[in-house]
Design a protein around this motif. Structure first.
Motif, short mmCIF file in Angstrom:
data_model
loop_
_atom_site.label_atom_id
_atom_site.label_comp_id
_atom_site.label_asym_id
_atom_site.label_seq_id
_atom_site.Cartn_x
_atom_site.Cartn_y
_atom_site.Cartn_z
N ASP A 1 0.86 -1.12 0.06
CA ASP A 1 0.18 0.11 0.09
C ASP A 1 0.97 1.24 -0.02
OD1 ASP A 1 -2.60 -1.37 0.16
OD2 ASP A 1 -2.08 -1.69 2.30
N HIS A 2 0.41 2.16 -0.65
CA HIS A 2 1.32 3.54 -0.65
C HIS A 2 1.13 4.36 0.31
CE1 HIS A 2 2.77 2.19 -4.50
NE2 HIS A 2 1.46 1.93 -4.87
N GLY A 3 2.04 4.51 1.28
CA GLY A 3 1.80 5.36 2.34
C GLY A 3 2.14 6.67 2.13
N LEU A 4 1.85 7.95 3.04
CA LEU A 4 2.31 9.21 3.04
C LEU A 4 3.76 9.42 2.28
CD1 LEU A 4 0.29 10.75 5.62
CD2 LEU A 4 -0.05 11.00 3.23
N ASN A 5 4.69 8.69 3.11
CA ASN A 5 5.96 9.02 2.66
C ASN A 5 6.94 7.60 2.25
OD1 ASN A 5 6.13 11.51 3.92
ND2 ASN A 5 6.20 10.62 6.09
N ALA A 6 6.29 6.56 2.48
CA ALA A 6 7.14 5.41 1.73
C ALA A 6 5.81 4.27 1.60
CB ALA A 6 7.98 4.80 2.91
N PRO A 7 6.29 3.18 0.98
CA PRO A 7 5.27 2.04 0.66
C PRO A 7 5.15 1.30 2.18
CG PRO A 7 7.45 1.67 -0.33
CD PRO A 7 7.66 3.04 0.27
N ILE A 8 3.94 0.70 2.16
CA ILE A 8 3.50 -0.03 3.43
C ILE A 8 3.39 -1.62 2.96
CG2 ILE A 8 1.98 -0.42 5.45
CD1 ILE A 8 1.37 2.66 5.13
N TYR A 9 4.53 -2.49 3.58
CA TYR A 9 4.11 -3.81 2.93
C TYR A 9 3.44 -4.54 4.27
CZ TYR A 9 7.96 -2.50 -0.10
OH TYR A 9 8.50 -1.77 -1.30
N THR A 10 2.63 -5.43 3.57
CA THR A 10 1.96 -6.37 4.67
C THR A 10 2.19 -7.92 3.93
OG1 THR A 10 -0.24 -6.27 3.51
CG2 THR A 10 0.14 -4.94 5.67
N CYS A 11 1.67 -8.96 4.94
CA CYS A 11 1.81 -10.28 4.21
C CYS A 11 0.73 -10.96 4.65
CB CYS A 11 3.23 -10.99 5.26
SG CYS A 11 3.47 -12.74 4.40
N ASP A 12 0.16 -11.68 3.75
CA ASP A 12 -1.25 -12.35 3.76
C ASP A 12 -1.02 -13.42 5.02
OD1 ASP A 12 -1.98 -11.07 1.66
OD2 ASP A 12 -1.88 -12.83 0.26
N TYR A 13 0.19 -13.74 5.60
CA TYR A 13 0.36 -14.81 6.51
C TYR A 13 1.17 -14.28 7.55
CZ TYR A 13 -1.05 -18.11 3.00
OH TYR A 13 -1.94 -18.68 2.02
N LEU A 14 0.89 -14.79 8.88
CA LEU A 14 1.56 -14.35 10.03
C LEU A 14 2.89 -14.84 10.42
CD1 LEU A 14 -1.77 -14.07 12.50
CD2 LEU A 14 -0.43 -12.11 11.68
N GLY A 15 2.98 -16.17 10.15
CA GLY A 15 4.11 -16.80 10.42
C GLY A 15 4.49 -18.03 9.51
N ALA A 16 5.64 -18.66 9.72
CA ALA A 16 5.91 -19.96 8.89
C ALA A 16 6.73 -20.63 9.82
CB ALA A 16 6.93 -19.21 7.64
N VAL A 17 6.30 -22.09 9.39
CA VAL A 17 7.02 -23.11 10.42
C VAL A 17 7.94 -23.93 9.40
CG1 VAL A 17 6.55 -25.42 11.41
CG2 VAL A 17 4.83 -23.62 11.81
N SER A 18 9.13 -23.91 9.76
CA SER A 18 10.08 -24.44 8.72
C SER A 18 10.62 -25.83 9.37
CB SER A 18 11.27 -23.54 8.61
OG SER A 18 10.97 -22.07 8.13
N VAL A 19 10.58 -26.72 8.44
CA VAL A 19 11.03 -28.15 8.87
C VAL A 19 12.38 -28.46 8.05
CG1 VAL A 19 10.51 -30.55 8.39
CG2 VAL A 19 8.60 -28.91 8.81
N SER A 20 13.35 -28.94 8.85
CA SER A 20 14.67 -29.46 8.27
C SER A 20 14.73 -31.04 8.52
CB SER A 20 15.76 -28.70 8.93
OG SER A 20 15.65 -27.43 8.62
N ILE A 21 15.20 -31.66 7.37
CA ILE A 21 15.27 -33.01 7.25
C ILE A 21 16.92 -33.25 6.90
CG2 ILE A 21 14.90 -35.31 6.63
CD1 ILE A 21 12.43 -34.12 8.17
N HIS A 22 17.40 -34.04 8.02
CA HIS A 22 19.06 -34.18 7.93
C HIS A 22 19.78 -33.02 7.78
CE1 HIS A 22 18.05 -38.47 7.63
NE2 HIS A 22 17.22 -38.40 6.58
N GLY A 23 19.27 -32.08 8.34
CA GLY A 23 19.94 -30.83 8.42
C GLY A 23 19.59 -29.90 7.22
N ALA A 24 18.82 -30.33 6.19
CA ALA A 24 18.60 -29.32 5.07
C ALA A 24 17.12 -28.87 5.16
CB ALA A 24 18.94 -30.16 3.70
N PRO A 25 16.97 -27.80 4.56
CA PRO A 25 15.41 -27.36 4.55
C PRO A 25 14.52 -28.16 3.73
CG PRO A 25 17.01 -25.35 4.12
CD PRO A 25 17.83 -26.84 4.01
#
Length: 184
Positions: free
Chosen positions: A110-134
């Motif tokens: 979204d375009h703010g008064l002085n700079a763009p305002i960024y938002t994400c559709d998601y609140l967070g992420a769960v990352s899974v690693s198997i054998h040390g690799a993403p």
């Protein structure tokens, strides 16, 4: 001749005592039921396996614990751990932050008064690693919506997976404006 007992024959004080006992019994049972539900911790090992699955929603045993862990995360509770995961096998949670920690197809500007305002559709992420690799990163929203980005190694190992993340990314790329043509 049998006489049926009626409430009219029970003294008023006894009626109140029975009613109080009944009410107390219901309160105690409700409290114990609620206490048991809140005290039940999500199995971190099951959550790890479910988040690494091709589609956790397609596995009936995964739906309740994943929904519970997403509710817990939304309430600020810590991500569960699995002591038996083995070396290099883990899952962790991080909050989303656009534009750097949010996939581009889910980043809104979204375009703010002085700079763009960024938002994400998601609140967070769960990352899974198997054998040390993403292996996989599952993005989640407050409403319980999820989308999973599987690594190339995960895709090769799984063979089939929920392609929604890839499909959304392809649609986002296709919707980008074409670069201007340079005339010489």
């Amino acid at each position: 001749m049998k006489v049926k007992p009626t409430l009219a024959r029970v003294p008023r004080a006894a009626k109140r005592t029975n009613a109080n006992r009944c009410a107390l019994r219901h309160v105690v049972l409700a409290g114990l039921t609620g206490f048991g539900a809140n005290a039940h911790a999500v199995d971190g090992c099951l959550v790890l396996l479910c988040f690494a699955a091709p589609s956790w929603r397609a596995i009936p045993q995964c739906v309740p614990p994943i929904k519970q862990v997403l509710r817990d995360l939304a309430r600020g509770r810590p991500f569960p751990t699995c002591a038996m995961a083995g070396a290099g096998n883990s899952a962790s949670h991080a909050w989303a932050s656009a534009p750097d920690r949010c996939p581009p197809q889910y980043t809104r500007v979204d375009h703010g008064l002085n700079a763009p305002i960024y938002t994400c559709d998601y609140l967070g992420a769960v990352s899974v690693s198997i054998h040390g690799a993403p292996f996989a990163r599952t993005w989640w929203s407050m409403a319980g919506d999820t989308v999973t980005d599987f690594s190339p190694a995960a895709k090769a190992q799984l063979g089939t997976w929920d392609t929604r993340f890839d499909d959304d990314y392809a649609a986002w790329l296709a919707a980008l404006p074409s670069p201007p043509t340079v005339l010489n």
